[in-house]
Write a protein that holds these residues in place. Structure first.
Motif, PDB file in Angstrom:
ATOM      1  N   ILE A 125       0.847  -1.205   0.000  1.00  0.00           N
ATOM      2  CA  ILE A 125       0.000   0.000   0.000  1.00  0.00           C
ATOM      3  C   ILE A 125       0.880   1.252   0.000  1.00  0.00           C
ATOM      4  N   LEU A 126       1.899   1.275   0.839  1.00  0.00           N
ATOM      5  CA  LEU A 126       2.811   2.423   0.883  1.00  0.00           C
ATOM      6  C   LEU A 126       3.553   2.600  -0.437  1.00  0.00           C
ATOM      7  N   SER A 127       3.947   1.512  -1.046  1.00  0.00           N
ATOM      8  CA  SER A 127       4.621   1.575  -2.339  1.00  0.00           C
ATOM      9  C   SER A 127       3.701   2.162  -3.403  1.00  0.00           C
ATOM     10  N   LEU A 128       2.437   1.741  -3.405  1.00  0.00           N
ATOM     11  CA  LEU A 128       1.464   2.284  -4.361  1.00  0.00           C
ATOM     12  C   LEU A 128       1.263   3.781  -4.142  1.00  0.00           C
ATOM     13  N   ILE A 129       1.113   4.182  -2.882  1.00  0.00           N
ATOM     14  CA  ILE A 129       0.895   5.599  -2.574  1.00  0.00           C
ATOM     15  C   ILE A 129       2.091   6.432  -3.020  1.00  0.00           C
ATOM     16  N   SER A 130       3.301   6.008  -2.661  1.00  0.00           N
ATOM     17  CA  SER A 130       4.475   6.817  -2.989  1.00  0.00           C
ATOM     18  C   SER A 130       4.689   6.903  -4.496  1.00  0.00           C
ATOM     19  N   THR A 155       0.123  -4.787 -20.725  1.00  0.00           N
ATOM     20  CA  THR A 155      -0.555  -4.465 -21.982  1.00  0.00           C
ATOM     21  C   THR A 155      -2.023  -4.884 -21.921  1.00  0.00           C
ATOM     22  N   ASP A 156      -2.289  -6.050 -21.352  1.00  0.00           N
ATOM     23  CA  ASP A 156      -3.672  -6.523 -21.235  1.00  0.00           C
ATOM     24  C   ASP A 156      -4.508  -5.608 -20.345  1.00  0.00           C
ATOM     25  N   ILE A 157      -3.969  -5.216 -19.179  1.00  0.00           N
ATOM     26  CA  ILE A 157      -4.791  -4.364 -18.307  1.00  0.00           C
ATOM     27  C   ILE A 157      -4.917  -2.960 -18.878  1.00  0.00           C
ATOM     28  N   PHE A 158      -3.925  -2.516 -19.660  1.00  0.00           N
ATOM     29  CA  PHE A 158      -4.076  -1.232 -20.335  1.00  0.00           C
ATOM     30  C   PHE A 158      -5.241  -1.309 -21.315  1.00  0.00           C
ATOM     31  N   LEU A 210      -8.138   4.382 -15.317  1.00  0.00           N
ATOM     32  CA  LEU A 210      -8.621   3.157 -14.670  1.00  0.00           C
ATOM     33  C   LEU A 210      -7.494   2.133 -14.515  1.00  0.00           C
ATOM     34  N   ILE A 211      -6.491   2.209 -15.363  1.00  0.00           N
ATOM     35  CA  ILE A 211      -5.357   1.287 -15.274  1.00  0.00           C
ATOM     36  C   ILE A 211      -4.702   1.349 -13.900  1.00  0.00           C
ATOM     37  N   VAL A 212      -4.714   2.525 -13.282  1.00  0.00           N
ATOM     38  CA  VAL A 212      -4.112   2.696 -11.965  1.00  0.00           C
ATOM     39  C   VAL A 212      -4.820   1.805 -10.941  1.00  0.00           C
ATOM     40  N   ALA A 213      -6.137   1.804 -10.975  1.00  0.00           N
ATOM     41  CA  ALA A 213      -6.901   0.955 -10.049  1.00  0.00           C
ATOM     42  C   ALA A 213      -6.642  -0.522 -10.329  1.00  0.00           C
ATOM     43  N   LEU A 214      -6.506  -0.880 -11.600  1.00  0.00           N
ATOM     44  CA  LEU A 214      -6.241  -2.285 -11.931  1.00  0.00           C
ATOM     45  C   LEU A 214      -4.866  -2.735 -11.448  1.00  0.00           C
ATOM     46  N   ILE A 215      -3.885  -1.864 -11.558  1.00  0.00           N
ATOM     47  CA  ILE A 215      -2.559  -2.193 -11.019  1.00  0.00           C
ATOM     48  C   ILE A 215      -2.644  -2.324  -9.504  1.00  0.00           C
ATOM     49  N   GLY A 216      -3.298  -1.367  -8.864  1.00  0.00           N
ATOM     50  CA  GLY A 216      -3.455  -1.418  -7.411  1.00  0.00           C
ATOM     51  C   GLY A 216      -4.175  -2.670  -6.960  1.00  0.00           C
ATOM     52  N   PHE A 217      -5.195  -3.076  -7.706  1.00  0.00           N
ATOM     53  CA  PHE A 217      -5.935  -4.299  -7.367  1.00  0.00           C
ATOM     54  C   PHE A 217      -5.037  -5.527  -7.479  1.00  0.00           C
ATOM     55  N   LYS A 218      -4.227  -5.568  -8.516  1.00  0.00           N
ATOM     56  CA  LYS A 218      -3.311  -6.697  -8.702  1.00  0.00           C
ATOM     57  C   LYS A 218      -2.310  -6.777  -7.551  1.00  0.00           C
ATOM     58  N   LEU A 253      -8.151   1.145  -4.435  1.00  0.00           N
ATOM     59  CA  LEU A 253      -8.650   2.412  -3.897  1.00  0.00           C
ATOM     60  C   LEU A 253      -7.504   3.384  -3.632  1.00  0.00           C
ATOM     61  N   VAL A 254      -6.476   2.912  -2.968  1.00  0.00           N
ATOM     62  CA  VAL A 254      -5.343   3.761  -2.608  1.00  0.00           C
ATOM     63  C   VAL A 254      -4.605   4.240  -3.858  1.00  0.00           C
ATOM     64  N   ALA A 255      -4.377   3.357  -4.808  1.00  0.00           N
ATOM     65  CA  ALA A 255      -3.679   3.745  -6.034  1.00  0.00           C
ATOM     66  C   ALA A 255      -4.468   4.813  -6.793  1.00  0.00           C
ATOM     67  N   GLN A 256      -5.771   4.621  -6.890  1.00  0.00           N
ATOM     68  CA  GLN A 256      -6.604   5.599  -7.612  1.00  0.00           C
ATOM     69  C   GLN A 256      -6.594   6.952  -6.914  1.00  0.00           C
ATOM     70  N   LEU A 257      -6.717   6.944  -5.591  1.00  0.00           N
ATOM     71  CA  LEU A 257      -6.674   8.206  -4.845  1.00  0.00           C
ATOM     72  C   LEU A 257      -5.310   8.870  -4.952  1.00  0.00           C
TER      73      LEU A 257
END
Length: 175
Positions: free
Chosen positions: A6-11, A48-51, A63-71, A79-83
């Motif tokens: 989570i911290l890695s995604l936020i930073s 490439t697929d999630i893009f 939306l790709i940001v949320a998909l990366i965060g979800f993965k 949620l955190v990645a999107q915010l």
């Protein structure tokens, strides 16, 4: 929940948010580099697929940001990645927009506007190149991609029938 992830995604996404001149698609190359090569959250093919999924789905272009965060970390990661991708850029935009409106028509305003346009176009072109590389296109694939880009740019043809036809051809080749 994975606190380190989570911290890695936020930073990562909060810094990327500030750098996204022209929208979040302008930072796709850095997003791909970080997610694939640095953190190993995804493979190049998965990125490439999630893009592709994020661009085809209704909703925001980032939306790709949320998909990366979800993965990376499930619901909370999404949620955190999107915010993290949205809030810093929105905050900066609200601050700068007051100055921007007050200086409308000034020489520095026009110079900055004309200078940022090619930067945004270049960043978005680099994003397209990154996605094409991740798709492992053949030389014919690059020619088809370029032809479709020119076709959609210069005409009023809807890309949806072309995408459906390409998907069917690809599916028939696969089976």
């Amino acid at each position: 929940m994975k606190p380190a992830a989570i911290l890695s995604l936020i930073s990562f996404f909060s810094v990327l948010s500030i750098l996204s001149i022209g929208g979040s698609n302008s930072v796709v190359p850095e997003m791909a580099r970080h997610a694939v090569e640095v953190e190993h959250w995804l493979t190049a093919a998965q990125f490439t697929d999630i893009f592709a999924i994020s661009q085809a789905a209704p909703g925001p272009s980032n939306l790709i940001v949320a998909l990366i965060g979800f993965k990376v970390a499930g619901f909370w990661g999404a949620l955190v990645a999107q915010l993290a991708m949205t809030l810093p850029a929105v905050s900066l935009m609200l601050l700068v927009s007051r100055i921007w409106l007050a200086s409308s028509g000034s020489a520095w305003h026009l110079a900055l506007e004309h200078g940022l346009a090619p930067i945004a176009v270049g960043l978005i072109f680099a994003s397209g190149w990154t996605i094409a590389e991740g798709a492992s296109l053949s030389p014919i694939g690059y020619v088809i991609t370029a032809a479709c880009t020119i076709l959609f740019w210069k005409s009023h043809i809807s890309p949806i029938p072309i995408i459906v036809a390409a998907g069917l051809f690809g599916w028939m080749r696969w089976i």
